[in-house]
Scaffold this motif. Structure first.
Motif, short mmCIF file in Angstrom:
data_model
loop_
_atom_site.label_atom_id
_atom_site.label_comp_id
_atom_site.label_asym_id
_atom_site.label_seq_id
_atom_site.Cartn_x
_atom_site.Cartn_y
_atom_site.Cartn_z
N CYS A 325 23.62 86.07 74.47
CA CYS A 325 22.59 85.34 73.50
C CYS A 325 22.31 84.01 74.08
N LEU A 326 21.53 83.25 73.38
CA LEU A 326 20.69 82.08 73.91
C LEU A 326 21.98 81.09 73.58
N ASP A 327 21.84 80.06 74.28
CA ASP A 327 22.84 78.85 74.16
C ASP A 327 21.97 78.27 72.85
N ILE A 328 22.91 77.63 71.92
CA ILE A 328 22.28 77.22 70.53
C ILE A 328 21.48 75.96 71.08
N LYS A 329 21.77 75.37 72.06
CA LYS A 329 21.18 74.04 72.29
C LYS A 329 19.77 74.49 72.85
N ASP A 330 19.45 75.51 73.70
CA ASP A 330 18.36 76.14 74.27
C ASP A 330 17.39 76.56 72.94
N GLU A 331 18.24 77.21 71.82
CA GLU A 331 17.48 77.73 70.71
C GLU A 331 16.73 76.40 69.89
N LYS A 332 17.76 75.46 69.83
CA LYS A 332 17.02 74.30 69.03
C LYS A 332 15.93 73.72 69.67
N ALA A 333 16.21 73.51 70.99
CA ALA A 333 15.07 72.78 71.94
C ALA A 333 13.71 73.58 71.95
N ILE A 334 13.94 74.92 71.70
CA ILE A 334 12.57 75.69 71.83
C ILE A 334 11.92 75.49 70.60
N TYR A 335 12.84 75.41 69.42
CA TYR A 335 12.34 75.60 68.34
C TYR A 335 11.44 74.14 67.92
N ALA A 336 12.09 73.06 68.35
CA ALA A 336 11.76 71.79 68.23
C ALA A 336 10.28 71.64 68.99
N ALA A 337 10.27 72.10 70.24
CA ALA A 337 9.08 71.91 70.93
C ALA A 337 7.99 72.83 70.26
N LEU A 338 8.02 73.84 69.67
CA LEU A 338 7.36 74.80 68.99
C LEU A 338 6.80 74.07 67.92
N LYS A 339 7.61 73.30 67.06
CA LYS A 339 6.99 72.66 65.65
C LYS A 339 6.15 71.66 66.42
N GLU A 344 4.14 72.91 77.15
CA GLU A 344 4.69 72.88 78.35
C GLU A 344 6.05 72.66 78.18
N THR A 345 6.68 72.14 77.46
CA THR A 345 8.16 71.96 76.90
C THR A 345 8.49 73.45 76.98
N VAL A 346 7.74 74.24 75.86
CA VAL A 346 8.51 75.39 75.47
C VAL A 346 8.17 76.29 76.90
N LYS A 347 7.24 76.15 77.48
CA LYS A 347 7.31 77.26 79.06
C LYS A 347 8.42 76.92 79.78
N SER A 348 8.77 75.40 79.91
CA SER A 348 9.76 75.21 80.90
C SER A 348 11.22 75.57 80.25
N LEU A 349 11.26 75.50 79.13
CA LEU A 349 12.73 76.01 78.46
C LEU A 349 12.78 77.72 78.53
N ILE A 350 11.65 78.27 78.25
CA ILE A 350 11.56 79.82 78.54
C ILE A 350 11.61 80.29 79.95
N ASP A 351 11.15 79.43 81.05
CA ASP A 351 11.23 79.54 82.32
C ASP A 351 12.68 79.66 82.62
N ALA A 352 13.41 78.70 82.28
CA ALA A 352 14.81 78.65 82.41
C ALA A 352 15.68 79.64 82.02
N VAL A 353 15.48 80.12 80.71
CA VAL A 353 15.95 81.29 80.02
C VAL A 353 15.97 82.55 81.14
N PHE A 354 14.69 82.95 81.56
CA PHE A 354 14.44 83.99 82.48
C PHE A 354 14.96 83.85 83.83
N ASN A 355 15.00 82.62 84.23
CA ASN A 355 15.52 82.46 85.62
C ASN A 355 17.09 82.66 85.68
N LYS A 356 17.67 82.37 84.25
CA LYS A 356 19.11 82.66 84.11
C LYS A 356 19.32 84.02 84.15
#
Length: 542
Positions: A325-339, A344-356
């Motif tokens: 599952c997603l790290d809770i910090k990543d989940e909160k960061a993605i939600y905040a960037a969406l709002k 750009e921040t959303v893309k950076s965070l999702i890139d990191a998830v898929f790189n992992k």
């Protein structure tokens, strides 16, 4: 109608024959006339007749020589001999060499000639029926033998044939050109096969598969011993006999060349791609099933490396199952960037998830669970913002099922990013509406409802109750673009939606979003997106 060639050295005799019957009404036509056997053979090479009516005594090659050569090279041609000589030896030799009938010229009449031709016609029809039956039987036997070959190779790849004598016997009886040692197996599959099945009928898919096999067989004919089989749906297997062992580099270079030719040709003729996994060298035919398992395992690298690839060595390590599952910090960061509409921040965070995901070589099941969490984030953000789900997804689509259709990690990531980008665009449009005057908001709503139709500045002016010049000025002041540009912007956004979801063909989309001219649509689309509709469609299919 049956074709008749007349062979006689006397022009008068040829003319008598040509005028003796109403040939075409009787079911025949004269395809040519020759003055001796040599001339006849020249004409026959250009156009083979059904019947040859020939004289016996001619200069050069006489009738007997012609009959002998026809019987040897054109056994399907029926021969009738005409002669001025009532000579038993001529008759005997003519009939022995293949003539159907022997008639004296002075006894020939229209009725006699027609009777002879009808008898010959019956003989030809019998011959053709027998030939057709033989061809049909040969075709059925060939199909049956091809099927048996396929089944035998499948059994080898499954490991269900272990007796060496049985293997050798089957190779010989089924005419399979393959050695029993130094073999190499390739597992292959058509990319995006689920989407192909959705877009085409089952018959069209069968044509795709057969054409791929035909193209592959044509290319593989240049390899001394190889065989390709269809294992079902999108999956294929190719076995290469290596013969005398060359260096490892030489073998894999040769193999890559052949597989790359197949890739290139199916892309050219079918507009599809395929991926290949290659085993190591198999020393014994009885071990082919291990080689195929290895090749199929190597092919799984496609999930991480992308489609249309040739994978010779696996770089994947054992799947790690700890990252579910997603790290809770990543989940909160993605939600905040969406709002905050910060793509750009959303893309950076999702890139990191898929790189992992790629780094840990997670299984597809774990990847789908993570993607489901990413979908939940955007769904929650949509609910909080009051955005209807129908604006994010096409009617009837279940997003959790959609991601299962994608075969490679890159495509799954692209789909997730497109979803997030669409959400931010919708949010931005909603936010912008609050800054517009009542007049512009009414104009925008009217355009959104009627963009498919012919919408003019006058139409909008009449709806909102102001002059053309006034509303034109308001569009430029509040929207930073003219009325026509805004209308085209709306139409292009809807066109992008249709392209993304593959609901309509490009030519259908043009009129569906309100453009009257195909070339103008291409021009406007490229000006607004930086790419043509075709290029945009290709990016959506990747």
């Amino acid at each position: 109608m049956l074709k008749v060639l007349i062979v006689d050295d006397h022009a008068v005799s040829r003319t008598d024959l040509k005028t003796m019957l109403d040939w075409e009404n009787c079911g025949f036509y004269i395809s040519g006339e020759a003055y001796n056997g040599i001339h006849a053979i020249q004409l026959i090479k250009e156009d083979v007749p059904d019947i040859v009516i020939t004289d016996i005594n001619m200069p050069g090659m006489n009738g007997l020589g012609l009959i002998e050569q026809l019987e040897r090279e054109y056994p399907q041609v029926r021969i009738v001999v005409l002669s001025a000589y009532d000579d038993f030896d001529y008759v005997r030799q003519s009939m022995k060499r293949g003539a159907m009938d022997y008639v004296l010229k002075h006894r020939l009449s229209a009725s006699v000639l027609l009777d002879i031709l009808k008898t010959v016609e019956s003989s030809i029809l019998v011959f053709r029926n027998e030939r057709d039956k033989q061809n049909e039987m040969y075709h059925e036997l060939k199909i049956r033998k091809d099927s048996l070959r396929q089944e035998f190779i499948k059994k080898l790849l499954e490991g269900s044939v272990s007796d060496r004598d049985e293997m050798l016997g089957q190779l010989e009886s089924l005419d399979i050109a393959m050695d029993t040692e130094n073999l190499l197996v390739t597992a292959a599959e058509i990319d995006d096969f689920r989407f192909i099945e959705e877009r085409f009928s089952s018959k069209e898919v069968d044509v795709f598969i057969q054409t791929l096999l035909d193209i592959s067989n044509e290319i593989l004919s240049d390899w001394e011993k190889s065989i390709i089989i269809h294992k079902g749906r999108e999956k294929f297997a190719i076995i290469f006999s290596l013969g005398h062992i060359h260096s490892r580099m030489y073998v894999y270079n040769q193999l890559y060349t052949f597989l790359n030719r197949i890739r290139t040709e199916i892309k050219k003729y079918l507009n599809i791609t395929a991926s290949f996994g290659v085993s190591s060298v198999c020393n014994e035919m009885s071990q082919l099933h291990h080689a195929y398992s290895e090749a199929a395992s190597i092919l799984k690298d496609k999930f991480y490396k992308g489609k249309n690839g040739i994978f010779i060595e696996s770089t994947s390590s054992k799947h790690e199952e700890g990252f579910f599952c997603l790290d809770i910090k990543d989940e909160k960061a993605i939600y905040a960037a969406l709002k905050n509409q910060d793509f750009e921040t959303v893309k950076s965070l999702i890139d990191a998830v898929f790189n992992k995901i790629s780094r840990l070589r997670l299984s597809s099941k774990s990847t789908q669970m993570i993607c489901a969490e990413l979908i939940n984030i955007v769904n929650k953000a949509s609910k909080d913002a009051g955005i209807e789900m129908s604006k994010l997804y096409t009617a009837g689509d279940i997003p959790y099922n959609l991601i299962q259709k994608y075969e490679v990690l890159m495509d799954i990531k692209s789909w997730i990013l497109n979803l997030y980008h669409k959400f931010i665009e919708i949010l931005q449009r909603m936010k912008c509406r609050g800054t517009y005057s009542d007049i512009i908001q009414k104009a925008m709503e009217y355009i959104q409802r009627n963009y498919k139709n012919d919408v003019s500045l006058q139409d909008v002016s009449d709806i909102v109750g102001v002059t053309n010049s006034y509303i034109s000025r308001l569009f430029k002041e509040e929207c930073r673009m003219g009325f026509t540009e805004y209308l085209n912007h709306v139409r292009v956004e809807h066109a992008k939606h249709y392209i993304e979801h593959g609901e309509l063909k490009l030519k259908e989309i043009v009129s569906h979003v309100g453009f009257n001219n195909y070339n103008y649509f291409f021009k406007v689309f490229k000006e607004m997106t930086g790419m043509t509709p075709l290029e945009y469609e290709q990016t959506c299919r990747k």
